[in-house]
Design an enzyme around this catalytic site. Sequence first.
Site, PDB file in Angstrom:
ATOM      1  N   THR A 246       0.837  -1.199   0.000  1.00  0.00           N
ATOM      2  CA  THR A 246       0.000   0.000   0.000  1.00  0.00           C
ATOM      3  C   THR A 246       0.869   1.244   0.000  1.00  0.00           C
ATOM      4  O   THR A 246       2.023   1.215   0.446  1.00  0.00           O
ATOM      5  CB  THR A 246      -0.930   0.029   1.231  1.00  0.00           C
ATOM      6  OG1 THR A 246      -1.781   1.176   1.169  1.00  0.00           O
ATOM      7  CG2 THR A 246      -0.130   0.077   2.522  1.00  0.00           C
ATOM      8  N   LYS A 249      -0.210   3.720   4.076  1.00  0.00           N
ATOM      9  CA  LYS A 249       0.107   3.489   5.486  1.00  0.00           C
ATOM     10  C   LYS A 249       1.486   4.079   5.802  1.00  0.00           C
ATOM     11  O   LYS A 249       1.587   5.251   6.084  1.00  0.00           O
ATOM     12  CB  LYS A 249      -0.026   2.003   5.813  1.00  0.00           C
ATOM     13  CG  LYS A 249      -1.482   1.524   5.706  1.00  0.00           C
ATOM     14  CD  LYS A 249      -1.646   0.072   6.052  1.00  0.00           C
ATOM     15  CE  LYS A 249      -3.109  -0.327   6.171  1.00  0.00           C
ATOM     16  NZ  LYS A 249      -3.903  -0.154   4.941  1.00  0.00           N
ATOM     17  N   THR A 279     -10.175   5.344 -13.303  1.00  0.00           N
ATOM     18  CA  THR A 279      -9.295   6.502 -13.417  1.00  0.00           C
ATOM     19  C   THR A 279      -8.052   6.302 -12.562  1.00  0.00           C
ATOM     20  O   THR A 279      -8.122   5.787 -11.448  1.00  0.00           O
ATOM     21  CB  THR A 279     -10.046   7.772 -12.958  1.00  0.00           C
ATOM     22  OG1 THR A 279     -11.172   7.968 -13.811  1.00  0.00           O
ATOM     23  CG2 THR A 279      -9.150   8.995 -13.022  1.00  0.00           C
ATOM     24  N   THR A 364     -14.234  -7.554  11.403  1.00  0.00           N
ATOM     25  CA  THR A 364     -12.797  -7.338  11.293  1.00  0.00           C
ATOM     26  C   THR A 364     -12.026  -8.351  12.127  1.00  0.00           C
ATOM     27  O   THR A 364     -10.960  -8.830  11.730  1.00  0.00           O
ATOM     28  CB  THR A 364     -12.444  -5.904  11.722  1.00  0.00           C
ATOM     29  OG1 THR A 364     -13.255  -4.983  10.979  1.00  0.00           O
ATOM     30  CG2 THR A 364     -10.981  -5.594  11.453  1.00  0.00           C
TER      31      THR A 364
END
Length: 405
Positions: A246, A249, A279, A364
């Site tokens: 990512t 983070k 996009t 979660t």
Amino acid sequence: MACSHRARFAAALADLRREGRYRVFADIIRDCGAYPQASLFEGVSSRPVTVWCSNDYLGMSQHPKVLAAMHEALERAGGGSGGTRNISGTTHYHVELESELADLHGKEAALVFTSGFVSNDTTLSTLGKLLPGLIVFSDELNHASMIEGIRHGGSEKRIFRHNDLADLEHQLKASTPGVPKLIAFESVYSMDGDFGKIAAICDLADRYDAMTFLDEVHGVGLYGPRGAGVAARDGVMHRLDIIEGTLAKAFGVMGGYIAASSDIIDCIRSFAPGFIFTTSLAPVLAAGVLASIRHLKKSDAERIALYERSSLLKRMLNQAGLPVMSSASHIVPVFVGDAAVCKSISDVLLREHGVYVQPINYPTVPRGTERLRLTPSPVHTEAMMEHLVSAMDAVWTARRLKRAA
């Protein structure tokens, strides 16, 4: 909308509220240059709070180099990218960023997506379509984005017990020889804070002719030489087929990516709807990430400070008798075990102590393992930690909550 539909929506929300799992978003603005301080908005007024649950692990969203690069890109290229990567949306910032990411992981190429969720979902689903008969062996604690990607690809999924190499090998051994296989797992499991057994899983992949897909979203920027991740720290990065990470983070901006061989990257680029038809990342974001990666490749100061801060906070929580869960990484989970209580604690900490930490509830984490997930950063001071521990101690005492054994 038919009344019966309204009733179903209302009932679904009522169930969430009854279980204590209804999510309320805190309306905040982080104070630029003063992170982890933020302003919490309550109607027309606001008050200061300290953020303890951000994934901006190193505070790079506030770094002068990152902000300067974003300002420069904004003035040079404007706001958005103007299209998909195929239709006018590939800027020089994207090209440079992908080259920098490939270099970070020692791979031939990289591909940037709009988020880490999209990079996992899109890549895993596309692999399922490119490799007919693919069996994906997935750690039971893998992130929702990986689970969704495997499901969307239509691959056969076999779940192995978390970090259980014997269970994984048993399932690999039982699979049909010659069938394409992929092992999908993470380097840092963000809710418990433990590490994946990367080297041992690579050994099994070699033995049973399986590809490897490693999610490094909670490791990249934070571990290893140049911040290349846990696999780099362990000296096994070269053994992985696909590394996913990512940009939102440790790097502090936004986006996701994969790094792999040129052929794999070209196939995902050419066949993945989640990449082709969206996009591209705004140039201003790509420029900010580029500056962040280049800085963290050369600087260990932020990583060293993070380890010191997280270790100190764990000691302070333990000394106060608070139920901090064992964690080998920078993540500091505190066990609660009840969804409604977890939400209530979070509310009290925010309302009475100016401490912002969101409750972590099902789905979660499994029911009965609800927790607060603290994420100290290099810019959280010892005074902030003392205030946090004091506030949590007061809440645990007032509610007669279970302490650490």
